[in-house]
Design a protein around this motif. Structure first.
Motif, PDB file in Angstrom:
ATOM      1  N   VAL A 183     -20.167  20.466  24.713  1.00  0.00           N
ATOM      2  CA  VAL A 183     -20.983  20.718  23.509  1.00  0.00           C
ATOM      3  C   VAL A 183     -22.375  20.445  23.712  1.00  0.00           C
ATOM      4  CG1 VAL A 183     -21.363  20.127  21.086  1.00  0.00           C
ATOM      5  CG2 VAL A 183     -19.072  20.563  21.974  1.00  0.00           C
ATOM      6  N   ILE A 186     -25.307  21.025  18.013  1.00  0.00           N
ATOM      7  CA  ILE A 186     -24.835  21.687  16.718  1.00  0.00           C
ATOM      8  C   ILE A 186     -25.751  22.255  15.872  1.00  0.00           C
ATOM      9  CG2 ILE A 186     -23.657  21.015  14.611  1.00  0.00           C
ATOM     10  CD1 ILE A 186     -22.756  18.483  16.110  1.00  0.00           C
ATOM     11  N   LEU A 193     -23.708  23.610   7.968  1.00  0.00           N
ATOM     12  CA  LEU A 193     -23.592  23.536   9.551  1.00  0.00           C
ATOM     13  C   LEU A 193     -23.256  25.184   9.831  1.00  0.00           C
ATOM     14  CD1 LEU A 193     -21.247  20.606  10.081  1.00  0.00           C
ATOM     15  CD2 LEU A 193     -23.630  20.921  10.631  1.00  0.00           C
ATOM     16  N   VAL A 196     -21.545  25.621  16.758  1.00  0.00           N
ATOM     17  CA  VAL A 196     -21.403  24.663  17.771  1.00  0.00           C
ATOM     18  C   VAL A 196     -21.893  25.269  18.934  1.00  0.00           C
ATOM     19  CG1 VAL A 196     -20.068  23.150  19.057  1.00  0.00           C
ATOM     20  CG2 VAL A 196     -19.906  23.125  16.560  1.00  0.00           C
ATOM     21  N   VAL A 208     -17.818  20.450  11.181  1.00  0.00           N
ATOM     22  CA  VAL A 208     -17.589  19.800  12.515  1.00  0.00           C
ATOM     23  C   VAL A 208     -17.058  18.426  12.085  1.00  0.00           C
ATOM     24  CG1 VAL A 208     -18.935  18.877  14.400  1.00  0.00           C
ATOM     25  CG2 VAL A 208     -19.504  21.129  13.483  1.00  0.00           C
ATOM     26  N   CYS A 210     -16.903  14.821  14.429  1.00  0.00           N
ATOM     27  CA  CYS A 210     -17.196  14.465  15.706  1.00  0.00           C
ATOM     28  C   CYS A 210     -16.445  13.075  15.783  1.00  0.00           C
ATOM     29  CB  CYS A 210     -18.773  13.807  15.399  1.00  0.00           C
ATOM     30  SG  CYS A 210     -19.171  12.821  16.863  1.00  0.00           S
ATOM     31  N   PHE A 336     -19.729  17.612   7.666  1.00  0.00           N
ATOM     32  CA  PHE A 336     -20.117  16.897   8.948  1.00  0.00           C
ATOM     33  C   PHE A 336     -19.292  15.545   8.936  1.00  0.00           C
ATOM     34  CE2 PHE A 336     -21.567  14.090  12.253  1.00  0.00           C
ATOM     35  CZ  PHE A 336     -21.632  14.812  13.236  1.00  0.00           C
TER      36      PHE A 336
END
Length: 390
Positions: A183, A186, A193, A196, A208, A210, A336
């Motif tokens: 990755v 983002i 968002l 990606v 997303v 994380c 997120f």
């Protein structure tokens, strides 16, 4: 050893993109797919488990000083015990107990307090005498010890097998796991968002998660989310066969020095933190810490001094300022979510955190209130220290 799986094709879009293919990412992928979430995509830059997970010592426990960590550990212990049935994988679980050796009265008082808290939350942890500790772990020399704490429900298992179990089941339930895919960033439009970016193409998504461990800080920063995670190298060695080791030798930690060991086949897996270790992505194995390890062995386990070493490895702790995890959803960026910064106890909390992130995504109430582990606590000056870590 990393868990090798098929790389998978990168789709153009996904409902959820999980970044990180260790125990946390694969657990999240499994729990989301099991709950019926469609178009779940996990991205891993190397092989599954190749980051911190498969470099872990594999200890599992609920012996913590913080009520949230106790709950996460206890829930995960239940999941590890049932892992052969759900998700369906042998993980070589040894519930031999977790033994902390204490060499100061302040440590005894600290563990007495945390033991009382654990007992109120249903955990059978107990304080024991030095003689009882040595009976459990005969390689231990009692000189200088003033007490010990034993948690019979803890133990250790194989991290690679846990990752493999979650990954296999997640794929079976419809999730897509893509390895060898780094990755790069983002993207967001306003606080929403949008995609990606990877070295293999762009994936459109509105969510997303994380779970990138020591690599989380820079990824989150690309959308303005602050996740204070610092990588710190930890190293492990494995000894040759040792005659007379008890079959039920507990996972043993000399709390004052951080020296620890558990059975690894006919020998021992041995580790210890190095206070001189500088933060950073130092993944090479070195011998600079061995003299310090030897010094501790002289007084705590002298019988191990003549035992040869047959291997070892280096991995990364993902450390936060208060040595507690970051679990939650960003306040200023829609959808997120994050589960990172576990400071050495991420593997053992992986099953429970997978449940928590699933519930946060679905808008459900998790089984434990994880709001104290929100990353915003550092701005609010409401840090939450975990004391039973080394």
């Amino acid at each position: 050893m990393a868990v090798v799986g098929r790389a998978g094709e990168l789709p153009d879009s996904a409902d959820v993109v999980i970044i990180g293919g260790g125990v946390m990412g694969t657990s999240i992928a499994f729990h989301l797919a099991e709950a019926g979430v469609e178009r779940v995509l996990l991205l891993e830059m190397n092989e599954l488990g190749s980051g911190s997970t498969c470099k872990a010592a594999g200890g599992v426990r609920a012996n913590f000083s913080d009520s949230v960590n106790i709950a996460l550990g206890a829930r995960s212990l239940e999941a590890f015990a049932a892992f052969q049935e759900r998700p369906g994988q042998e993980i070589d679980l040894h519930r031999v107990g977790y033994l902390f050796l204490l060499d100061a009265d302040e440590q005894v008082e600290q563990f007495r307090e945390s033991t009382q808290l654990q007992n109120t939350l249903g955990q059978p942890t107990r304080m024991i005498s030095v003689d009882e500790a040595v009976a459990l772990a005969p390689v231990v020399a009692p000189d200088g010890l003033v007490g010990a704490c034993f948690s019979p429900t803890g133990g250790h298992c194989t991290p690679e097998s846990v990752v493999l179990g979650y990954a296999t089941a997640a794929r079976r339930l419809g999730a897509t796991l893509v390895t060898g895919c780094e990755v790069l960033g983002i993207d967001a439009v306003g606080n929403c968002l949008s995609a990606v970016r990877t070295d293999r193409g762009v994936v459109r998504t509105g969510t997303v998660i994380c779970a990138a461990g020591a690599w989380s800080e820079s990824l989150a920063a690309s959308v303005g989310v602050e996740l204070p995670v610092t990588p710190v190298r930890r190293q492990i060695v494995v000894t040759e066969a040792i005659a007379g080791l008890p079959a039920e030798l507990p996972m043993t930690i000399d709390f004052g020095s951080t020296f620890y060991f558990h059975r690894e086949g006919p020998g021992l897996l041995v580790g210890m933190s190095d206070p001189d270790e500088q933060s950073g992505f130092h993944l090479n194995r070195t011998d600079t810490w061995i003299p310090r390890l030897t010094d501790v062995m002289v007084r705590r386990a002298p019988a191990l001094l003549d035992v040869g070493l047959i291997g070892g490895w280096a991995g990364l702790y993902e450390v936060t300022p208060d040595h507690n995890a970051l679990i939650g959803e960003a306040a200023d960026v829609s959808r997120f979510l994050y589960a990172t910064g576990f400071s050495g106890h991420g593997f053992l909390q992986g099953p429970a955190v997978g449940e928590v992130i699933r519930d946060l995504y679905l808008g459900r109430e998790p089984f434990v209130d994880i709001s104290p582990l929100d990353a915003g606590r550092f701005q609010r000056s409401t840090t939450r220290a975990e004391r039973n870590v080394v």
